[in-house]
Motif scaffolding. Sequence first.
Motif, PDB file in Angstrom:
ATOM      1  N   MET A  93       0.837  -1.170   0.000  1.00 32.50           N
ATOM      2  CA  MET A  93       0.000   0.000   0.000  1.00 32.50           C
ATOM      3  C   MET A  93       0.889   1.243   0.000  1.00 32.50           C
ATOM      4  N   LYS A  94       0.624   2.149  -0.915  1.00 35.31           N
ATOM      5  CA  LYS A  94       1.423   3.357  -1.032  1.00 35.31           C
ATOM      6  C   LYS A  94       1.021   4.367   0.042  1.00 35.31           C
ATOM      7  N   ASN A 120       0.139   7.775   1.629  1.00 33.40           N
ATOM      8  CA  ASN A 120      -0.420   9.010   1.094  1.00 33.40           C
ATOM      9  C   ASN A 120      -0.826   9.991   2.199  1.00 33.40           C
ATOM     10  N   SER A 128      -1.661   5.353   5.258  1.00 31.51           N
ATOM     11  CA  SER A 128      -2.356   5.278   3.984  1.00 31.51           C
ATOM     12  C   SER A 128      -3.860   5.309   4.216  1.00 31.51           C
ATOM     13  N   PRO A 165      -7.484   4.838   2.265  1.00 36.89           N
ATOM     14  CA  PRO A 165      -8.125   4.391   1.023  1.00 36.89           C
ATOM     15  C   PRO A 165      -8.934   5.495   0.326  1.00 36.89           C
ATOM     16  N   TYR A 187      -8.232   8.692   0.344  1.00 33.98           N
ATOM     17  CA  TYR A 187      -7.254   9.558  -0.311  1.00 33.98           C
ATOM     18  C   TYR A 187      -6.846   8.950  -1.646  1.00 33.98           C
ATOM     19  N   SER A 188      -6.614   7.640  -1.668  1.00 34.95           N
ATOM     20  CA  SER A 188      -6.236   6.962  -2.903  1.00 34.95           C
ATOM     21  C   SER A 188      -7.344   7.074  -3.939  1.00 34.95           C
ATOM     22  N   GLY A 240      -7.285  10.554  -5.269  1.00 33.19           N
ATOM     23  CA  GLY A 240      -5.984  11.021  -5.739  1.00 33.19           C
ATOM     24  C   GLY A 240      -5.354  12.072  -4.844  1.00 33.19           C
ATOM     25  N   SER A 272      -2.917  13.264  -1.652  1.00 31.59           N
ATOM     26  CA  SER A 272      -1.749  12.859  -0.870  1.00 31.59           C
ATOM     27  C   SER A 272      -1.289  14.044  -0.041  1.00 31.59           C
TER      28      SER A 272
END
Length: 71
Positions: A1-2, A4, A52, A54, A56-57, A60, A62
């Motif tokens: 998981m990136k 953010n 992280s 979800p 925010y992902s 888009g 960050s």
Amino acid sequence: MKKNMGQFDRIVRVALALAALFFVYNKIVTGGVAIAITIIAAVFLLTSLVASCPLYSLFGISTCRSRHSHT
């Protein structure tokens, strides 16, 4: 998981979660609202721990600082 979420965002989430749990623990908030607040607080703590979010992902977003070098 990136990752953010930035440091400030994570600290704010932990503070809000702790405040919410304080209200539930001291029975200032009870019933269904207390259950909802506890769930939200748990999500805030978990997302802060892994840095992280979800949502925010999905949108888009960050709040992480960019680590690009300026050369």
